[in-house]
Every structure is written in C-alpha cells, then in structure tokens.
Design a protein around this motif. Sequence first.
Motif, PDB file in Angstrom:
ATOM      1  N   VAL A 177     -23.586  67.605  40.573  1.00  0.00           N
ATOM      2  CA  VAL A 177     -23.269  66.561  39.603  1.00  0.00           C
ATOM      3  C   VAL A 177     -21.885  66.754  39.018  1.00  0.00           C
ATOM      4  O   VAL A 177     -21.417  65.915  38.239  1.00  0.00           O
ATOM      5  CB  VAL A 177     -24.318  66.549  38.471  1.00  0.00           C
ATOM      6  N   ARG A 178     -21.181  67.837  39.371  1.00  0.00           N
ATOM      7  CA  ARG A 178     -19.876  68.120  38.799  1.00  0.00           C
ATOM      8  C   ARG A 178     -18.776  67.607  39.710  1.00  0.00           C
ATOM      9  O   ARG A 178     -18.801  67.803  40.926  1.00  0.00           O
ATOM     10  CB  ARG A 178     -19.718  69.627  38.592  1.00  0.00           C
ATOM     11  N   SER A 179     -17.795  66.931  39.120  1.00  0.00           N
ATOM     12  CA  SER A 179     -16.669  66.407  39.878  1.00  0.00           C
ATOM     13  C   SER A 179     -15.798  67.548  40.382  1.00  0.00           C
ATOM     14  O   SER A 179     -15.607  68.556  39.695  1.00  0.00           O
ATOM     15  CB  SER A 179     -15.841  65.466  39.004  1.00  0.00           C
ATOM     16  N   MET A 180     -15.246  67.383  41.590  1.00  0.00           N
ATOM     17  CA  MET A 180     -14.333  68.366  42.159  1.00  0.00           C
ATOM     18  C   MET A 180     -12.888  68.113  41.767  1.00  0.00           C
ATOM     19  O   MET A 180     -11.986  68.838  42.167  1.00  0.00           O
ATOM     20  CB  MET A 180     -14.452  68.349  43.692  1.00  0.00           C
ATOM     21  N   GLY A 181     -12.616  67.022  40.995  1.00  0.00           N
ATOM     22  CA  GLY A 181     -11.260  66.754  40.527  1.00  0.00           C
ATOM     23  C   GLY A 181     -10.428  65.897  41.455  1.00  0.00           C
ATOM     24  O   GLY A 181      -9.212  65.825  41.291  1.00  0.00           O
ATOM     25  N   TYR A 182     -11.076  65.255  42.441  1.00  0.00           N
ATOM     26  CA  TYR A 182     -10.320  64.353  43.301  1.00  0.00           C
ATOM     27  C   TYR A 182     -11.272  63.297  43.845  1.00  0.00           C
ATOM     28  O   TYR A 182     -12.504  63.438  43.786  1.00  0.00           O
ATOM     29  CB  TYR A 182      -9.618  65.085  44.442  1.00  0.00           C
ATOM     30  N   GLY A 183     -10.673  62.222  44.374  1.00  0.00           N
ATOM     31  CA  GLY A 183     -11.475  61.128  44.903  1.00  0.00           C
ATOM     32  C   GLY A 183     -10.644  60.233  45.807  1.00  0.00           C
ATOM     33  O   GLY A 183      -9.474  60.520  46.100  1.00  0.00           O
ATOM     34  N   PHE A 184     -11.246  59.119  46.260  1.00  0.00           N
ATOM     35  CA  PHE A 184     -10.597  58.207  47.188  1.00  0.00           C
ATOM     36  C   PHE A 184     -10.863  56.766  46.755  1.00  0.00           C
ATOM     37  O   PHE A 184     -11.953  56.448  46.254  1.00  0.00           O
ATOM     38  CB  PHE A 184     -11.101  58.413  48.618  1.00  0.00           C
ATOM     39  N   VAL A 185      -9.862  55.906  46.994  1.00  0.00           N
ATOM     40  CA  VAL A 185      -9.992  54.462  46.761  1.00  0.00           C
ATOM     41  C   VAL A 185      -9.705  53.777  48.088  1.00  0.00           C
ATOM     42  O   VAL A 185      -8.673  54.040  48.723  1.00  0.00           O
ATOM     43  CB  VAL A 185      -9.041  53.958  45.670  1.00  0.00           C
ATOM     44  N   GLU A 186     -10.603  52.900  48.522  1.00  0.00           N
ATOM     45  CA  GLU A 186     -10.509  52.267  49.832  1.00  0.00           C
ATOM     46  C   GLU A 186      -9.984  50.841  49.700  1.00  0.00           C
ATOM     47  O   GLU A 186     -10.444  50.059  48.857  1.00  0.00           O
ATOM     48  CB  GLU A 186     -11.890  52.263  50.503  1.00  0.00           C
ATOM     49  N   PHE A 187      -8.980  50.492  50.579  1.00  0.00           N
ATOM     50  CA  PHE A 187      -8.378  49.155  50.586  1.00  0.00           C
ATOM     51  C   PHE A 187      -8.489  48.561  51.986  1.00  0.00           C
ATOM     52  O   PHE A 187      -8.626  49.285  52.975  1.00  0.00           O
ATOM     53  CB  PHE A 187      -6.895  49.220  50.179  1.00  0.00           C
ATOM     54  N   ARG A 188      -8.369  47.203  52.012  1.00  0.00           N
ATOM     55  CA  ARG A 188      -8.470  46.505  53.299  1.00  0.00           C
ATOM     56  C   ARG A 188      -7.171  46.539  54.072  1.00  0.00           C
ATOM     57  O   ARG A 188      -7.188  46.534  55.307  1.00  0.00           O
ATOM     58  CB  ARG A 188      -8.886  45.044  53.062  1.00  0.00           C
TER      59      ARG A 188
END
Length: 287
Positions: free
Chosen positions: A48-59
Amino acid sequence: MAETAAAAPTTFNVFFGNIPFGTTEETLKNLFPGNADLIDAKVIRRGVRSMGYGFVEFRTEAAAKAAVDAWNKKEIEGRPVNVEISVKKERATTAPAATAGAAAAAAAPATGDAAARGAAAGGARRGRFNRGPRAPRAPRAEGAAPLTGAAPVAAAPAAAAPAGERRPRAPRAARPARTPRAPVDPSAPREESKTLLFVGNLPFTVTDNQLKTDTFAGFEVARAYVVPGRREGRSKGYGFVELNSEAEADRALAAVQGKTVEDRTITVKRALKTDSAGPAAAATATA
C-alpha cells in the motif's frame, strides 16, 4: 541476417519520478485537465506504500512531449519531479549464431546419436552434460613409464570392488596405549620443603625480579618465580622463592611473613614437595 522491425507503439507513457508519497492516480490526472489525449495514470506501489514514482499514459507522442515540457523539474507539493518519456526496452529479435546451430541440431535425424546431434548444433551449448560419449582409453602396459618421464613404478594390486560398492579402506594402525598415571592420595602426608617458600596475596604486577630483590631483599635467594596469569603482564597473585639453605629459609619465613607490598599483606608458608622440581612446579602451601 534479417531483423524483424519493431512495431510502433500505440500509446506513450511519461515517467514521473520523485513524486510525493501521498500522490495518487487522481493527482497525476489532475495535472492535465481537459487533455483529450490522456488515457490513464498509475502510481507504483509496494503493497500500500508508494514507491515515489509513477506513469501517465497518452495517445499521441506530441501530448507526451508536451507533458514533459510542462512538468519536468517542476514542483509537486514542494518536491521537484523528474519527468521524461518512458522508453520500453525491447528484446533482441536477431537470432544469434547459437540459435541457428540449435535449429540445425533439431533438424538432425532422430535416429542419430547424441554426438552427431551435438556436432550439428555447432557448439551452441557446451558443457559437461552436452558432451558426446568419450572413446575409451587404451590400457597402459604394466610397468610403463608415466607421461611425466619419471621412472616406471609398479602399481600395487588392488582388490576389485563389486559394482556399485566402494572399495574398503585399509585398517588404521592401532595407537600405542598410554601409560596410566599413578593415582594421588589426597589424604597421604606430604613433606614440607626445607628451602622452598610459598608467597601468596602478591600484587598482580609483581615480577620475578621484584619478588627476589625487593620483597626478599637481604636474603640469600637462589631463585624466585611468580606464577603468570592468562592476561599478559599480570600474575595469578602468588609465587615461590627458593633460598640457599634451610636456615636462610627459616629466617626469611619469620621476617617476610605479614610484610606489606603495594598495600597488600602477603602470606609466606613452606611449600610442599612435589614430583616436579623447581619453583615452577604446581606446589601448594601448607594450611
């Protein structure tokens, strides 16, 4: 060799690093309000803990580049974030030489032996489990010289062991029996030494020379010995002094008894005779 062309990506992911741990998917989506090319957002978590990064997906690639230009090195809740287009690592599609060899081995007739199939593989996989059968060695003539050039040595005949069983080892030579020590009777009377004195309650730092020249100064001392302890430079607190005569030992016993050495009152008694000679023997004092 021909290479298979990689398929063009249908969507484009933008990496967001160093984001606050409280950032959610909705937080990332809200960075691009009204963007028709936005597909989804994902925060990477461990449990449940965030790793401090993520992704945003675009077309489109243009929308992804615009997101990088808009948010790279900008702050989200006081933390500067790293934003860049995520590049997916593709696996190599070029077939190595070993693969071609393996294909040739697979095409070899099924009736061939393992050595033939291994040769067709062209050495693609080498190891002790992939070797072909080894030809048997020619037996060496009895008494033949070794390969190193040394003189021939006749091999001792060895008893053949049954298949699947180990050859028994030769029995070890019996050790000679130890001579038992004579038992010591603690109740038997022991004779006091005429010239050897036991000195107890010594300071732990007293040395042999100090015991001879300081504690027994003015007496005819043949030798003095302080029993050492386990720690270097410290004794066990007792020792032995051997005088030149019985009369000198009587005089020293009366004069040194109760003497103070470095704030410690020493005790002097006649030592008991033992089988071991000299002050270094494990003598004990009379009670």
